[in-house]
Design an enzyme around this catalytic site. Structure first.
Site, PDB file in Angstrom:
ATOM      1  N   LYS A 165       0.854  -1.177   0.093  1.00  0.00           N
ATOM      2  CA  LYS A 165       0.047  -0.134  -0.005  1.00  0.00           C
ATOM      3  C   LYS A 165       0.949   1.191  -0.030  1.00  0.00           C
ATOM      4  O   LYS A 165       0.577   2.345  -0.607  1.00  0.00           O
ATOM      5  CB  LYS A 165      -1.002  -0.007   0.950  1.00  0.00           C
ATOM      6  CG  LYS A 165      -1.888  -0.920   0.973  1.00  0.00           C
ATOM      7  CD  LYS A 165      -3.003  -0.696   2.279  1.00  0.00           C
ATOM      8  CE  LYS A 165      -4.168  -1.589   2.054  1.00  0.00           C
ATOM      9  NZ  LYS A 165      -5.314  -1.454   3.335  1.00  0.00           N
ATOM     10  N   ASP A 223     -10.351   3.130   2.209  1.00  0.00           N
ATOM     11  CA  ASP A 223     -10.736   2.668   3.502  1.00  0.00           C
ATOM     12  C   ASP A 223     -11.318   3.758   4.260  1.00  0.00           C
ATOM     13  O   ASP A 223     -12.150   3.188   5.057  1.00  0.00           O
ATOM     14  CB  ASP A 223      -9.222   2.154   3.909  1.00  0.00           C
ATOM     15  CG  ASP A 223      -8.594   0.646   3.335  1.00  0.00           C
ATOM     16  OD1 ASP A 223      -9.739  -0.037   2.948  1.00  0.00           O
ATOM     17  OD2 ASP A 223      -7.532   0.681   3.455  1.00  0.00           O
ATOM     18  N   ALA A 269      -2.277   2.301  15.941  1.00  0.00           N
ATOM     19  CA  ALA A 269      -1.639   3.375  14.996  1.00  0.00           C
ATOM     20  C   ALA A 269      -0.892   2.866  14.019  1.00  0.00           C
ATOM     21  O   ALA A 269       0.108   3.550  13.405  1.00  0.00           O
ATOM     22  CB  ALA A 269      -0.747   4.145  15.913  1.00  0.00           C
ATOM     23  N   GLY A 309      -1.363   0.857   9.850  1.00  0.00           N
ATOM     24  CA  GLY A 309      -2.033   1.348   8.539  1.00  0.00           C
ATOM     25  C   GLY A 309      -3.411   1.750   8.479  1.00  0.00           C
ATOM     26  O   GLY A 309      -4.001   2.643   7.950  1.00  0.00           O
ATOM     27  N   THR A 345       3.017   1.281  20.986  1.00  0.00           N
ATOM     28  CA  THR A 345       4.018   2.249  20.741  1.00  0.00           C
ATOM     29  C   THR A 345       3.655   3.776  20.714  1.00  0.00           C
ATOM     30  O   THR A 345       3.019   4.045  19.598  1.00  0.00           O
ATOM     31  CB  THR A 345       4.864   1.623  19.604  1.00  0.00           C
ATOM     32  OG1 THR A 345       4.753   0.347  19.601  1.00  0.00           O
ATOM     33  CG2 THR A 345       6.053   2.388  19.380  1.00  0.00           C
ATOM     34  N   LEU A 350     -12.351  -3.415  13.642  1.00  0.00           N
ATOM     35  CA  LEU A 350     -12.246  -3.524  12.108  1.00  0.00           C
ATOM     36  C   LEU A 350     -11.931  -5.001  11.733  1.00  0.00           C
ATOM     37  O   LEU A 350     -12.010  -5.241  10.605  1.00  0.00           O
ATOM     38  CB  LEU A 350     -10.885  -2.696  11.802  1.00  0.00           C
ATOM     39  CG  LEU A 350     -10.922  -1.329  11.101  1.00  0.00           C
ATOM     40  CD1 LEU A 350     -11.832  -0.312  11.915  1.00  0.00           C
ATOM     41  CD2 LEU A 350      -9.831  -0.517  10.661  1.00  0.00           C
ATOM     42  N   GLY A 380     -16.007  -5.606  11.351  1.00  0.00           N
ATOM     43  CA  GLY A 380     -15.361  -4.939  10.209  1.00  0.00           C
ATOM     44  C   GLY A 380     -15.908  -5.258   8.943  1.00  0.00           C
ATOM     45  O   GLY A 380     -15.241  -4.840   7.878  1.00  0.00           O
TER      46      GLY A 380
END
Ligand code: NDP
Length: 296
Positions: free
Chosen positions: A80, A117, A142, A144, A167, A238, A261
């Site tokens: 992507k 998306d 956090a 894609g 993270t 999702l 999702g």
């Protein structure tokens, strides 16, 4: 005339228009079935083909899409981001999200990178009766998909957004980019799972954008087990395999509204279909095709 020793395919002709999917691997994808069901429903002489592309071949594959006269392709993991430098232009959504999931080929072979998306997610929310405008939102993850979801929510005018991630630096950097585009939406990055309890009560809409809970690791939970959900909250996961994740089970027991999702997957495909063909996508037919795959 002598008959060939095999049945001739009669439904692909010299006028068939091709679109497809590039990714690696892609043998698990439901997109070919979903799009071909839509073409069949609309009696369109189009076909959607799987195009497995090794990571080191991405540039050649994109050049091939242009050279071979495909009308477009979807792009999935892990390409992507990698396709982006090989395209002529990007839509504002693709540029902001930093990823392309749909390539459109113009009349002269020019390549436009889009990302459906974000719109797919927001369309599915609205289809489920949830308008993100003005809502206080909590997003977990956090990676894609989170970039697309945060973009979609901010563009749809959510009231405020808290982003939790294991993270934290990744959540900070995602929000730094989004604040430039949406300076009026207050956005805060916090640590997962430590800040679930402190962030949960205030949220009206909670969205899981991590892979926690996805098959085969069904026990994964993008949440803190000790934190309850409230009946007024909507929880969107999702993850679509399984249809009801552990997160959705817990939220449902507490009386929250839950959404899986699969709808996002269907709507991002439907939007790509419409961009390529200019026809309204038969969303119900696409949903039925996907449900067959997942035995639902
Ligand atoms: P990425 O790999 O880009 O991001 C994964 C995210 O999950 C990161 O935030 C990562 O945190 C977090 N994570 C992973 N493992 C753990 C763990 N053990 N503990 C805490 N956090 C964890 O994945 P995507 O964003 O592309 O996809 C996420 C999920 O969304 C997948 O299940 C995918 O199938 C689904 N998806 C569904 C779509 C749909 O149409 N419904 C569309 C796209 C994705 P960290 O940054 O700390 O590593």
């Amino acid at each position: 005339m002598t008959q060939p020793p095999f049945p001739l395919p009669t439904d692909i002709t010299a006028k068939t228009t091709l679109v497809g999917l590039i990714g690696w691997p892609i043998s698990h994808s439901v997109s070919p079935l979903m799009h071909n069901a839509a073409f069949a429903e609309l009696r369109m002489n189009w076909r959607y083909v799987p195009l497995p592309v090794r990571p080191e071949r991405v540039g050649e594959a994109v050049a091939g899409v242009r050279a071979l006269g495909l009308r477009g392709v979807n792009v999935t993991v892990p390409h992507k981001q990698a396709v982006m430098p090989h395209l002529d232009r990007w839509t504002p959504a693709a540029a902001a999200i930093g990823a392309v999931n749909t390539i459109l080929v113009g009349e002269e072979g020019e390549l436009l990178g889009d990302n459906t998306d974000a719109a797919g997610f927001v369309t599915d929310l609205r289809a489920n009766g949830v308008d993100p405008a003005g809502k206080r939102v909590l997003v977990v993850g956090a990676g894609g998909s989170a970039r697309a979801v945060v973009y979609g929510l901010a563009e749809a005018g959510c009231g405020s957004l808290v982003l939790l991630n294991r993270t934290v630096a990744k959540a900070e950097s995602l929000l730094a980019a989004m604040r430039q585009l949406f300076p009026d939406v207050p956005m805060t990055a916090r640590a997962f799972p430590d800040c679930v309890a402190a962030s949960a009560a205030d949220a009206e809409l909670l969205v899981n954008c991590t892979s926690l809970g996805m098959s085969p690791n069904l026990e994964g939970l993008p949440w803190d087990e000790d934190v309850e959900f409230a009946p007024g909250q909507t929880v969107y996961d999702l993850v679509y395999n399984p249809a009801v994740t552990r997160l959705l089970q817990l939220a449902s027991v507490d009386g929250a509204r839950v959404i899986g999702g699969l709808g996002m997957l269907i709507h991002q495909g439907a939007i790509a279909f419409e961009r390529w063909t200019g026809e309204e996508a038969p969303v119900d037919v696409m949903r039925r095709a996907v449900n067959v795959v997942f035995d639902r």
